[in-house]
Enzyme design. Structure first.
Site, PDB file in Angstrom:
ATOM      1  N   GLU B 318     112.876  42.688  -2.651  1.00  0.00           N
ATOM      2  CA  GLU B 318     111.832  42.021  -3.421  1.00  0.00           C
ATOM      3  C   GLU B 318     111.178  42.999  -4.398  1.00  0.00           C
ATOM      4  O   GLU B 318     110.729  42.617  -5.471  1.00  0.00           O
ATOM      5  CB  GLU B 318     110.779  41.405  -2.479  1.00  0.00           C
ATOM      6  CG  GLU B 318     109.853  40.420  -3.194  1.00  0.00           C
ATOM      7  CD  GLU B 318     108.906  39.672  -2.259  1.00  0.00           C
ATOM      8  OE1 GLU B 318     108.808  40.049  -1.084  1.00  0.00           O
ATOM      9  OE2 GLU B 318     108.265  38.720  -2.723  1.00  0.00           O
ATOM     10  N   HIS B 347     131.431  47.055  16.594  1.00  0.00           N
ATOM     11  CA  HIS B 347     132.623  46.261  16.875  1.00  0.00           C
ATOM     12  C   HIS B 347     132.680  45.048  15.967  1.00  0.00           C
ATOM     13  O   HIS B 347     133.540  44.224  16.109  1.00  0.00           O
ATOM     14  CB  HIS B 347     132.639  45.834  18.337  1.00  0.00           C
ATOM     15  CG  HIS B 347     132.645  47.008  19.267  1.00  0.00           C
ATOM     16  ND1 HIS B 347     133.746  47.405  19.950  1.00  0.00           N
ATOM     17  CD2 HIS B 347     131.682  47.898  19.583  1.00  0.00           C
ATOM     18  CE1 HIS B 347     133.464  48.474  20.675  1.00  0.00           C
ATOM     19  NE2 HIS B 347     132.213  48.788  20.468  1.00  0.00           N
ATOM     20  N   LYS B 449     109.418  28.865  -7.092  1.00  0.00           N
ATOM     21  CA  LYS B 449     108.366  27.965  -6.604  1.00  0.00           C
ATOM     22  C   LYS B 449     108.141  26.823  -7.593  1.00  0.00           C
ATOM     23  O   LYS B 449     107.955  25.672  -7.201  1.00  0.00           O
ATOM     24  CB  LYS B 449     107.054  28.729  -6.414  1.00  0.00           C
ATOM     25  CG  LYS B 449     106.970  29.507  -5.125  1.00  0.00           C
ATOM     26  CD  LYS B 449     105.555  30.067  -4.947  1.00  0.00           C
ATOM     27  CE  LYS B 449     105.502  31.088  -3.841  1.00  0.00           C
ATOM     28  NZ  LYS B 449     104.192  31.773  -3.775  1.00  0.00           N
TER      29      LYS B 449
END
Lengths: 522, 522
Positions: B318, B347, B449
């Protein structure tokens, strides 16, 4: 083709389940797909060979049966045995060593033996399962994991575990996996220290004849369930490895397999442009120039799928991250996977996706049905916001020329989770054919295990060597020289640091003039 | 310089705390560092300007004070007020609306307001805190989070939450953050539905004069704690945002701040080659050609630090993922962060790191002191294996020409967590100066937004429009056309899908001939 026609053309829907996947937000056209023609053909042929049981993991000389074993598994005696066992545990017909009903399960296993059951548990039973009382759990067991060789993890578990009421499930194909073996040894010792008979709490999932198989049978464990050699850890969630934890925690495993098998049927579609796994693999290939030049960012808009990116990280990166192709050429392939949950992490790393490096493609996963209708006024529900954030971010990214794949699922349950897993399993196998690699081995993991063993060997040599030259004081390079191991100074320094914090035999003091540590060995 | 000399030269150690960071596993030499000379100088100057309180976030015209506020905070009246409040909650002097002692805390906040407290809680109190009884918790509260606008998260919480004994902490700088506001509205409604007075359970952390501040004060909430405008969400863990949850869960926040401040002192070192933040930022810069060409892979060898990569993902991406530099030039900067826990995930994705794409540098974090001495025979303890795996992987990676940074910490506690966070905070700020960007704003989040709000507006228009043309049946493109919104067919299809699964007003049926959905609106 206009934007809307493109959406219709490149959205594949399974009408029966409602599972939909939309590729229109990726940068490609018919020409790109046509160029993949021979690769599509090869993948189709090779997938058929896998499903016919031919050897498809040449190094390890084994079949790859996770796509096919799950078809007949629900009708098998093994399946019934697992369900019966779970039912006897729930009812209290099988109890622990002191006669108490089991109330918790510890899964001791790493990699696929942990990531798959963790994903399943979180998705189906939610984040607070262990805090529900037995009745709310329907008599099923609480679930814990030991999936590392970290003593903090073990100590944390002991703080909440009632050993008398806990079932200990050890999952290891070979029995040689060091992390799992360590936790098993530690748990056996813990039970012994409490005067409890570990064998009356212990269950194994392993290959017939393995080290663990012999250990469990000779120790008289409650149960030993056999796993097939032909199923690799990272693709084992639809096998006995996923089944035993699921059955003991009330998950409907038959439904999960039905979802996986439904996706298998769909992803066998002959026309690659109607086949979601072929198309998904094609998107990865086109976006990353067949070399993984773009990171795969996985963003489920669902709190209960927060572990999906971690699961897919293993499935994709362990399968596709390879040095050599099938012809032995050095290719250094791979496909990075990371992610987190939408919409909230939109306020975090999505700043970079929107504005920063154009080095990724996002995969959004939406669950259409809200878990709860939460009214927020103005006829808007909480779930509408989640949808709005997803659509808004998708639109913002596309507006910036970024690339987006969207998966939409009516409801999150065992069935749809089975679909997701099976879709990615097949896409990985298909993509591996596109780039001519073996998706089913992991030579890099073996290499690193060998290196780790070297360190443990050095630690033993150090203990012996130090006992001969002690007492001694000096920096790591001096001590290493005295031991005739000057070239391993760095590794010896690491071992001395570890010893200084964990034993009385070694201490260390900071030397400001050199900026390094001076060790004292008693 | 030989390998061992190089290790000594490029390992920085804080002798007092034992915190060490080793850069020798990265590909660079003195020439590369010399080339960074002017950038080091600039960063030094600019960091001094930040710490002197100059405006360093030009878009938002605000100071950046997280590096300096924490110096005096422990001596402040606010600090004492938080500690007193926590103590009164613990002792039962402050109770819920029905007089019962508080036993749980819900933190309602997103981004930094959630990721920081989650990291802290997991690292200090461990994974099973909520399962410990009150005595083992020392009278401190259990801890839950609402950090999304997902009704599943809310529903899951309700299954385990006792509203009478739960404290509700709402954290939002502005009060306008939609996810947090939604959860607040939903929780207020839930308390009302149970006939409980929410205000006697509610605490806010917000900016003076914000929407939340007004709401909480007018509603007579238990407490409103003020947060500074000059502290951004992703760097707020050392502020009141981190403090309130910490104090209520028994975390020693003063010790945490002491760790952060100790690191601040160290990272103000004038000589860049002796300054761990300057060197860490230099490594990022050199490895990624100043453009983030390599992914930062964070691998803590500590189960309790499993959330660190998620925390750093926000802090780094960010801050650094930006379209424009400070001169307004398009740069599309960024630095991808992902990771998981070592050794077990070795793994998993480490197969790719070892063998696959050479497009990353790894950062290993080791905790030297074992949480528990677990003997495994042959004088080997569980922690020795963890060390062996780390050293083995490091050596395998270096052998393959990959790049590794190593951090070593004596013990995981509040102090060392403060050190880690402060180190990365400053390294991010320094790196931002190297590449001439504003690390403290997030324009991409605003953009998204806005787009999300557009969808919610469209949803409202759709409801109105549909009520005029209903009943209607057809594919999304037809319905969109009838509404005069043909160009928004995709978005309308999404809204119809959502409505079909969540309301009675809309249903959908799959049409095999077109391969798409036919919607019916009542």
């Amino acid at each position: 083709m206009n934007r809307i026609g493109r959406s219709a053309e490149y959205t594949l829907i399974d009408g029966q389940s409602g599972f939909a996947i939309a590729f229109a937000g990726m940068k490609f056209d018919e020409k790109d797909l046509a160029l993949l023609g021979s690769r599509f053909d090869r993948a189709k042929t090779e997938m058929a060979r896998i499903e016919a049981g031919e050897i498809k993991n040449p190094d390890e000389k084994r079949k790859v049966t996770h796509f096919t074993d799950r078809i007949g598994y629900p009708q098998s005696a093994l399946f019934a045995e697992v369900e019966n066992f779970a039912s006897e545990v729930r009812s209290g017909r099988i109890t622990g060593s002191t006669g108490k009903t089991f109330d918790a399960l510890v899964v001791n296993g790493i990699g696929g033996s942990a990531l798959g059951p963790q994903l399943m548990q979180f998705a189906v039973n939610g984040p607070y399962w262990n805090e529900l009382d037995r009745e709310k759990r329907g008599g099923n067991l609480k679930l814990y994991f030991l999936d590392n060789t970290d003593s903090a993890e073990f100590a944390d578990l002991l703080r909440v575990m009632d050993p008398e009421r806990t079932l200990q499930l050890v999952i290891s194909k070979s029995g040689g996996t060091r992390e799992t073996k360590n936790n098993m040894i530690a748990m056996e010792a813990f039970y012994a220290s409490r005067g409890l008979d570990f064998s009356r709490h212990a269950v194994a999932v392993t290959m017939a004849g393995s080290e663990l198989d012999r250990h469990a049978r000779s120790g008289g464990w409650l149960k030993v369930f056999e796993m097939a050699e032909s199923i690799g850890g990272r693709t084992s969630e639809t096998s006995i490895v996923g089944h035993v934890p699921a059955a003991l925690t009330g998950v409907d495993f038959k439904k999960f397999l039905a979802g996986a098998c439904a996706m298998d049927v769909w992803t066998r579609t002959a026309d690659p442009e109607r086949n979601p796994a072929m198309m998904l693999a094609a998107m990865w290939y086109i976006a990353g120039n067949g070399k993984g030049d773009r990171n795969m960012v996985i963003v489920p808009y669902s709190d209960r799928l927060v572990l999906l990116s971690r699961y897919l990280q293993q499935l994709v990166m362990e399968s596709l991250g390879k040095e050599l192709d099938l012809d032995g050429r050095v290719v250094h392939q791979g496909l990075n996977v990371f992610g987190n949950k939408g919409g909230t992490d939109a306020h975090a790393f999505i700043q970079q996706l929107n504005d920063g490096r154009d080095d990724f493609f996002a995969t959004f996963i939406e669950i259409l049905a809200d878990a709860k209708a939460i009214d927020l006024g103005d006829q808007v529900r909480m779930g509408d916001y989640l949808h709005g954030f997803l659509e808004g971010l998708s639109s913002a990214l596309l507006g910036k020329g970024r690339q987006v794949i969207r998966i939409s699922i009516p409801k999150l349950d065992e069935f749809s989770l089975g679909q997701i897993i099976a879709l990615y399993e097949r896409s990985v196998a298909v993509y591996a054919e596109f780039i001519n690699i073996n998706a089913f081995h992991q030579p890099g993991v073996q290499a690193y295990k060998l290196a780790a063993n070297g360190i443990l060997k050095l630690a033993a040599e150090l203990r012996d060597g130090l006992s001969k030259i002690a007492p001694v004081t000096g920096p790591a390079c001096d001590i290493a020289s005295k031991l005739g191991k000057a070239e391993q100074t760095d590794e010896i320094a690491g071992l001395l640091d570890k010893a200084a914090l964990n034993t009385d035999a070694v201490s260390r003091e900071f030397d400001a003039s050199s900026g390094g540590w001076i060790y004292t060995v008693k």
